[in-house]
Design an enzyme around this catalytic site. Sequence first.
Site, PDB file in Angstrom:
ATOM      1  N   CYS A 105       1.205  -4.455  -7.641  1.00  0.00           N
ATOM      2  CA  CYS A 105       0.722  -5.422  -6.669  1.00  0.00           C
ATOM      3  C   CYS A 105       0.073  -4.691  -5.484  1.00  0.00           C
ATOM      4  O   CYS A 105      -0.922  -4.004  -5.653  1.00  0.00           O
ATOM      5  CB  CYS A 105       1.866  -6.340  -6.247  1.00  0.00           C
ATOM      6  N   ALA A 106       0.634  -4.805  -4.301  1.00  0.00           N
ATOM      7  CA  ALA A 106       0.094  -4.115  -3.125  1.00  0.00           C
ATOM      8  C   ALA A 106       0.584  -2.672  -3.021  1.00  0.00           C
ATOM      9  O   ALA A 106      -0.003  -1.855  -2.317  1.00  0.00           O
ATOM     10  CB  ALA A 106       0.483  -4.871  -1.857  1.00  0.00           C
TER      11      ALA A 106
END
Length: 186
Positions: A105-106
């Site tokens: 994800c991030a």
Amino acid sequence: MASVLLPMAEGFEEVEAVALIDVMRRGGIDVRVAYLEDEMQGNLVLGAHGITIQADTSIKNVISDDFDMIVLPGGWGGTQALAENARILELLREFKENKAVGAMCAAPYALKKAGVLGERYTAYPGVEKEIDQPGYVADEKVVVDGNIMTSQGPGTAVCFGLAIVKRLVGEESMQNVKEAMLLSYC
């Protein structure tokens, strides 16, 4: 038994953390969850959507030799805290030397901050602009570049967990978990 360190910070993506822990444990991996020592709430870590997870240990007590891999769940708030934590950055560099590093994800942003992001990587769409490094792969759930593994986001967490099981425990264990969890789409 293979072992994975999964550090979490306030604002982590709950689906990713829980799915990763669950799939890896089903695959026979000892997963230990660590919290950042500078968080006021101690071993209770609040996720991005109001779910609190109890961590096993403080990141200050972690010895990298005790683990085969470090895996970071995403969530922008948690990722920012991980990317700003000197001990996390140090651990990422240590693991990059001769172990495996994972982020989704991030969280590949934290890998970039530590200087360990691979030449090919994936992340949550749009985060690649924050990462600002060539090599972003938009159309793969999981990207493996040497000992660096990355994944896209909440919907790919179980697939990422399977890829980690395959790497650390083997194909047979991964297939058993995949079949038992009805994960034919991974």
